[in-house]
Write an enzyme that holds these catalytic residues in place. Structure first.
Site, PDB file in Angstrom:
ATOM      1  N   ARG A 229       1.184   4.984  22.848  1.00 51.10           N
ATOM      2  CA  ARG A 229       2.145   5.921  23.425  1.00 51.10           C
ATOM      3  C   ARG A 229       1.561   7.321  23.411  1.00 51.10           C
ATOM      4  O   ARG A 229       0.958   7.747  22.422  1.00 51.10           O
ATOM      5  CB  ARG A 229       3.458   5.913  22.633  1.00 51.10           C
ATOM      6  CG  ARG A 229       4.260   4.643  22.805  1.00 51.10           C
ATOM      7  CD  ARG A 229       5.015   4.640  24.124  1.00 51.10           C
ATOM      8  NE  ARG A 229       5.585   3.341  24.416  1.00 51.10           N
ATOM      9  CZ  ARG A 229       6.195   3.030  25.547  1.00 51.10           C
ATOM     10  NH1 ARG A 229       6.291   3.932  26.502  1.00 51.10           N
ATOM     11  NH2 ARG A 229       6.683   1.829  25.744  1.00 51.10           N
ATOM     12  N   GLU A 258       2.335  12.499  31.896  1.00 55.59           N
ATOM     13  CA  GLU A 258       1.648  11.635  32.852  1.00 55.59           C
ATOM     14  C   GLU A 258       2.240  11.851  34.244  1.00 55.59           C
ATOM     15  O   GLU A 258       3.460  11.951  34.393  1.00 55.59           O
ATOM     16  CB  GLU A 258       1.781  10.165  32.437  1.00 55.59           C
ATOM     17  CG  GLU A 258       1.112   9.860  31.103  1.00 55.59           C
ATOM     18  CD  GLU A 258       1.182   8.388  30.706  1.00 55.59           C
ATOM     19  OE1 GLU A 258       1.739   7.576  31.499  1.00 55.59           O
ATOM     20  OE2 GLU A 258       0.683   8.032  29.629  1.00 55.59           O
ATOM     21  N   HIS A 277      -3.360   5.075  32.190  1.00 56.38           N
ATOM     22  CA  HIS A 277      -2.309   4.166  31.697  1.00 56.38           C
ATOM     23  C   HIS A 277      -2.477   2.763  32.285  1.00 56.38           C
ATOM     24  O   HIS A 277      -1.581   2.226  32.955  1.00 56.38           O
ATOM     25  CB  HIS A 277      -0.917   4.711  32.020  1.00 56.38           C
ATOM     26  CG  HIS A 277       0.135   4.230  31.047  1.00 56.38           C
ATOM     27  ND1 HIS A 277       1.189   5.008  30.646  1.00 56.38           N
ATOM     28  CD2 HIS A 277       0.283   3.044  30.395  1.00 56.38           C
ATOM     29  CE1 HIS A 277       1.944   4.320  29.796  1.00 56.38           C
ATOM     30  NE2 HIS A 277       1.420   3.124  29.643  1.00 56.38           N
TER      31      HIS A 277
END
Length: 528
Positions: A229, A258, A277
């Protein structure tokens, strides 16, 4: 029944729905009024992160039974509104475990051998062989922060490569860690011993910014890998520590913001590897997530249990009114007990005395577990808390007795680290007024709400006055106080309800007094 799918999922998931006899309607561009119209007659809704499932959407869907999230994150779903509307919300937390673990391993190798950097230079025409002297994983120590599903999978894979494993996770049992070949240690020890550190803990108020300058200094000479995370690692501090040579390198797949902003300091450091990601971005993971979500939708539409429901209690409708007041009481007792125990939780026992022992209390026990695990586990609830206990190797026992010495009904939650245990007992006054009536054997009458401070001290004059004075010095108002003692001059325990957060400095000042045995700050009801 009609299943509306508003974000693309793998065909395997759609096939599960159709094979079960349901009508599948896809609408990947739906929003606004068009979404409200499409969902109006839907019995199930499947989304990923693109569709905002707001209260308005839920209120427009009178026939909706379940919202299935094809993935783990449910930030785009109003779970409170879903609960109000009687709609189950379920996600797919396990579908991408293997993919995330494999990406962690890949990033570890990439950092250890500078693979992306060497690739770019060779593509640019440079044969920079002498510039890269990599590190082998065999014989090195892997530090794992967070030994949940993904952390355990990473441990298995890297253990097989000859790495020594140390792990920090206050909520995993020693037995489960032993099975993985990992030694449980405190965070500082984990950082100091690790050659490579991987992070797999959820992002919570407690873990946000957990790895910053001081922690990175402890990892000196090592590598940091985060495919868990964003927000757990201080990205500016990490960029500095890699650039100044404190760390050999880092590899990150997740970030506090992000997409990663163009001005991120991480982008300017050659030995920091970044990917956008990609942890769950494999064909198998997407199929697993899609089929898992579809199977839960099918179960809900057939009236069967939904394994990954985030908000759905399971109890006989006629019995629910009798146990409902105890659900919150058990959760609170679990929260208090877990925050009082300083050691790693190895076991949880929930005991029922009196009239409550005649009821089906499975949901109450699950709520107690929710309270115990809530400080750690993202999206824990009464439905998934028992599974979390099983995953972490925490032994859960439940016992009942029809005898209750002083109360019509009593619920007791005991947490243990194998050597020490802490019990918190609660009851209901006037049918629905919760009270904490015993803490670690001390009889109290405390209102479990908001912020609490629990002190243990020698029973002698002036101690309570000292506590009140220190609280006042730090502008902390005491709203209520409940005191108990073993014997005159023995040990005493006091529960204080306070109106604001108690600073660490206040607790440290109190504990510096030899009469104070311990001070614990407890938060309930979403307080910080």
């Amino acid at each position: 029944m009609k299943v509306l799918v508003t974000d693309p999922i793998a065909d395997a998931g759609l096939d599960v729905l159709r094979d079960a006899g349901h009508e599948v309607e896809t609408g990947y561009e739906l929003e606004g009024a068009d979404l409200l119209e499409a969902v109006a007659d839907a019995n199930a809704l499947i989304v990923r992160s693109g569709t905002e499932v707001t209260r308005e959407v839920l209120e427009a869907a009178d026939d909706l039974v379940i919202v299935g999230r094809a993935g783990i994150g449910v930030d785009n779903i109003d779970i409170d509104a879903a609960t109000d509307e009687g709609v189950i919300v379920a996600n797919a937390p396990e579908g991408n475990v293997r993919a995330a673990a494999e990406h962690t391993v890949a990033m570890t190798f990439a950092a250890a051998r500078s693979i992306p950097q060497a690739h770019v230079r060779l593509k640019g025409g440079e044969w920079a062989k002498s510039d890269y002297l990599g590190a082998e994983l065999n014989g090195k120590t892997l530090g794992i922060v967070g030994l949940g599903r993904v952390g355990q999978e990473v441990a298995k894979k890297l253990d097989s490569l000859g790495m020594d494993l140390v792990a920090f996770d206050p909520y995993i049992s020693q037995e489960r860690a032993d099975r993985l070949g990992a030694q449980l240690v405190e965070l500082e020890d984990c950082l100091e011993r690790a050659d490579f550190l991987t992070i797999h803990t959820p992002l919570t108020p407690e873990t946000e910014g957990m790895i910053s300058d001081d922690e990175l200094e402890m990892l000196e000479g090592g590598y940091l890998v985060n495919v868990g995370r964003g927000g757990i690692v201080d990205e500016e501090a990490l960029a500095r520590k890699v650039e100044d040579g404190t760390l050999e390198g880092a590899a990150l797949d997740v970030f506090a913001e992000e997409p990663l902003p163009e001005g991120s300091p991480l982008l300017g450091v050659d030995d920091v590897i970044v990917t956008p990601h990609l942890g769950a971005s494999t064909e198998a993971a997407q199929e697993n997530v899609a089929t898992s979500t579809a199977e839960q939708v099918v179960a809900a539409l057939e009236g069967e249990p939904v394994m990954n429901a985030l908000n759905a209690p399971s109890v006989d409708e006629s019995a629910f009114p009798r146990i409902e007041p105890y659900i919150g009481l058990a959760e609170t007792a679990g929260k208090v007990a877990a925050q009082l125990l300083e050691g790693r939780i190895e076991g949880v026992e929930v005991t029922y005395e009196g009239d409550i022992a005649d009821e089906d209390v499975e949901l109450v026990t699950a709520s107690a577990l929710k309270g115990v695990f809530e400080p750690l586990e993202w999206q824990v609830n009464a439905v998934n808390a028992p599974q979390i206990a099983e995953d972490r190797g925490v032994e859960v026992t439940e016992s009942k007795t029809h005898q209750a010495a002083d109360f019509q009904s009593l619920v007791s939650v005991t947490v243990s680290d194998g050597d020490e245990d802490i019990s918190v007992d609660g009851t209901l006054f006037a049918g629905d007024d919760p009270r904490i009536v015993r803490v670690d054997g001390f009889r109290v009458d405390a209102i479990p709400h908001g912020r609490m401070v629990i002190t243990r001290n020698t029973d002698e004059p002036g101690v309570i006055g000292l506590i009140g004075s220190v609280m006042g010095d730090y502008d902390v108002n005491i709203a209520g106080m409940f005191n108990a003692r073993e014997t005159i001059g023995g040990e005493a325990l006091t529960v204080y309800n306070v109106d604001s957060e108690v600073p660490d400095a206040a607790r440290e000042e109190l504990e510096s007094d030899e009469r104070i045995i311990g001070v614990r700050y407890i938060t309930l009801n979403g307080q910080a």
